[in-house]
Enzyme design. Structure first.
Site, PDB file in Angstrom:
ATOM      1  N   GLU A   1      32.987  -8.856   9.887  1.00 30.01           N
ATOM      2  CA  GLU A   1      31.909  -8.752  10.872  1.00 30.01           C
ATOM      3  C   GLU A   1      30.935  -7.734  10.309  1.00 30.01           C
ATOM      4  OE1 GLU A   1      29.282  -7.832  13.086  1.00 30.01           O
ATOM      5  OE2 GLU A   1      30.720  -6.470  14.032  1.00 30.01           O
TER       6      GLU A   1
ATOM      7  N   CYS B   1      25.558  -3.494  15.645  1.00 28.62           N
ATOM      8  CA  CYS B   1      25.207  -4.641  14.798  1.00 28.62           C
ATOM      9  C   CYS B   1      24.247  -5.595  15.496  1.00 28.62           C
ATOM     10  CB  CYS B   1      26.468  -5.388  14.380  1.00 28.62           C
ATOM     11  SG  CYS B   1      27.524  -4.448  13.272  1.00 28.62           S
TER      12      CYS B   1
END
Length: 482
Positions: free
Chosen positions: A258, A292
Site C-alpha cells: 500500500e 496516503c
C-alpha cells in the site's frame, strides 16, 4: 498496561518481542516528540541478527499456530479488542506523544483499531472454501472435490508512522487470526505504540505461544525481513521508493504493497459549494496532510472557482493548529524537521511558478499551517508529486471532461472523489476514474476499515481491510477425494 507509563513527561521504554519473550539491548534509539522535541520513548536498535532470530522463532512456531483452533484465535482477538478499549486513553496519549497526532484524533485511531480487530473476528467466520462439481465437463468424473484456505506460515509486516496503531492492526490481526506467525517491524517514529499493542497480544491468556515477534530498526531490519526465505508474505505500507526496493528483493513470495497517492477531487458547478469546501479543508489537512489519501488536488469548475476558493480559504483558517494535547486541536506539527523543510520548499517552488497562497503558507512557532494554493497549473511540481504535507492545490477547469483527464494523468491511483448533483456525471466518474476507490459527494480521504483499500498504478499491489487481508495471508489448497 497503565503501569507502562503514567504521564506526559515519563520516557516510555519499548522492548523487543522474540516470540512471547521480551528482551532488550544496550544500544537504544530515542524518539523525540515532533511537538516539543522532548524524548518520549526509547526502543532497542535491532540489527540483522536480531531479525533472523525473530524469523527463526516465527518459523518454529508456525506449525503450532496453524493448528490452533479457530475458536481460540477468535477469543484471542476479542480479548485484545476488549483490553485495548479499556486502555483507550493510554494508547491515545502515546500516539499524541510519539507522532504528535492531536489527542481527539488519537482517540479515534484507537477506536478504529478496536473496530479493525472486531471486523477481523467477523470475517474469520467466512474464511472457508467451497465444493467443486468435477463432472461439469465430459472429461471429468464425479468426485468429492473442494478447496479450503490455510495459513501461509510466516508473515512479515512493515508499518508506517501516520497511523502507527490501526495500520499495525490491519496487518497483524488478520495474519494471526488466520493462524500464521508474524514478525512486525513498526515505524521507528512510534516504537512504543507498536510495543503496547503487541504486548496486549502476547500477554493474552488466549495467545498462541511465540506467534508474534517485534523488532525495531530501519533499512537493515527491513531488508533482512524482505530477503529472507522464511516469510511467505511481505505486507508493507509506505513510500513508492521503498516499495520498489521490496519488489526487487523479495524473491518468490506474496508481496502486498500500500503505497503513495495523489488524491484528487472535482468540484462541479452543481455541487453544494459550502459543504464541499468544509469537507475539502478536512480532507486536505487531517493528520497534517500525512495520509496516503490526503486530498492534494482540487479541480474546480471555472464558473464557481473564485467562490469556492474563498470558501475553502475561510474553512481552512478556522482550523486550530497547535498542541496535540488539547482536545480542540485539529492539526499539530509534521512528523519531523525534514518533512517541515520539504513542505517549505514545495510552497516556495509553487510561488515561484506563479501560484498564490490564499491560506496559511508561513510557519508559526515550528508548525506549518494548513495551506491552500490557488492558480496552480499542471506543470507545477506541487501537483505532480505526492506532497504528504498540509498543502492543497486549486486548479480551474472548464468542466468534468478536463477534470477527469487531469485526475487520471498521474502515476498514482489510490482514491479520487467528485462533488456533483449531476447523476449522469456521477455514473461517468465511477467508470472513468483510474484508481482503487471513488467517493461521491465527499472527500477521497474517506475510508472505512470494512472496505477493500488499495490502489492502481504506483499506488500499490493488493488490498487491505480484514476480509481481503485474510485472503492475502492464506493459501488455497485444492482437495479431491475419489
Amino acid at each position: 498496561m497503565v503501569g507502562i507509563f503514567d504521564s506526559k513527561t515519563e520516557i516510555a521504554e519499548a522492548k523487543i518481542f522474540f516470540g512471547s519473550t521480551e528482551d532488550n539491548k544496550e544500544e537504544q534509539q530515542e524518539r523525540k516528540s515532533p511537538f516539543d522535541g522532548s524524548i518520549v520513548s526509547t526502543a532497542p536498535l535491532c540489527d540483522a541478527d536480531d531479525t533472523k532470530k525473530a524469523l527463526s522463532i516465527a518459523k518454529s512456531a508456525a506449525k503450532a499456530a496453524a493448528k490452533t483452533p479457530l475458536s481460540q484465535r477468535i477469543l484471542w482477538l476479542e480479548d485484545v479488542a476488549k483490553r485495548l478499549t479499556q486502555e483507550r486513553e493510554a494508547f491515545a496519549l502515546i500516539l499524541a506523544r510519539e507522532v504528535a497526532k492531536p489527542i481527539a484524533f488519537s482517540r479515534i485511531e484507537v477506536d478504529r483499531c478496536v473496530e479493525t480487530i472486531k471486523l477481523t473476528v467477523l470475517e474469520l467466520a467466512n474464511l472457508s472454501g467451497e465444493t467443486i462439481p468435477t463432472d461439469i465437463m465430459p472429461s471429468g468424473k464425479r468426485t468429492l472435490a473442494y478447496y479450503r484456505r490455510e495459513p501461509v506460515g510466516v508473515v512479515a509486516c512493515i508499518t508506517p508512522f501516520n497511523f502507527p496503531l490501526n495500520l499495525v492492526a490491519h496487518k497483524i490481526a488478520p495474519a494471526l487470526g488466520a493462524g500464521n506467525t508474524v514478525v512486525l517491524k513498526p515505524t521507528p517514529e512510534a516504537p512504543m505504540t507498536a510495543y503496547m499493542l503487541a504486548k496486549l497480544f502476547v500477554d493474552s491468556e488466549f495467545a498462541t505461544k511465540d506467534a508474534l515477534s517485534v523488532v525495531y530498526g530501519d533499512a537493515e531490519v527491513g531488508s533482512t525481513l524482505v530477503k529472507s526465505s522464511i516469510p511467505r508474505v511481505i505486507s508493507f505500507t509506505g513510500s513508492v521508493p521503498v516499495g520498489n526496493i521490496i519488489m526487487s528483493q523479495a524473491g518468490i513470495k506474496k508481496v502486498s504493497l500500500e503505497l503513495g497517492g495523489n488524491a484528487a477531487t472535482y468540484i462541479d458547478k452543481s455541487a453544494d459549494l459550502a459543504t464541499a469546501a468544509a469537507r475539502c479543508a478536512f480532507g486536505a489537512f487531517y493528520n497534517s496532510g500525512q495520509v496516503c489519501i490526503s486530498l492534494q488536488r482540487i479541480y474546480v469548475n471555472e464558473e464557481v472557482y473564485e467562490e469556492f476558493a474563498e470558501l475553502i480559504a475561510t474553512e481552512t483558517n478556522k482550523l486550530k493548529v497547535g498542541s496535540p494535547y488539547e482536545d480542540d486541536t485539529f492539526m499539530g506539527p509534521l512528523i519531523d524537521d525534514e518533512a517541515r523543510h520539504r513542505t517549505k520548499s514545495w510552497i516556495a517552488s509553487a510561488k515561484n511558478e506563479g501560484a498564490r497562497v490564499i491560506a496559511g503558507g508561513e510557519e508559526i512557532e515550528g508548525i506549518f499551517p494548513p495551506t491552500v494554493m490557488a492558480d496552480v497549473t499542471d506543470e507545477m511540481k506541487i501537483i505532480c508529486e505526492e506532497v504528504f504535507a498540509p498543502i492543497v492545490s486549486l486548479v480551474a477547469v472548464p468542466g468534468y471532461e478536463t477534470a477527469i483527464e487531469k485526475m487520471n494523468d498521474s502515476p498514482f491511483g489510490l482514491q479520487f472523489s467528485i462533488f456533483t448533483n449531476d447523476l449522469k456525471m456521477t455514473q461517468s466518474f465511477i467508470e472513468d476514474a483510474q484508481c482503487g476507490g471513488v467517493v461521491i459527494n465527499d472527500i477521497p480521504t474517506l475510508r472505512f476499515d470494512v472496505q477493500p483499500y488499495g490502489g492502481s498504478k504506483l499506488s500499490g499491489v493488493g488490498r487491505e481491510g480484514p476480509k481481503w487481508a485474510l485472503e492475502e495471508f492464506t493459501e488455497i489448497k485444492s482437495i479431491v477425494i475419489c
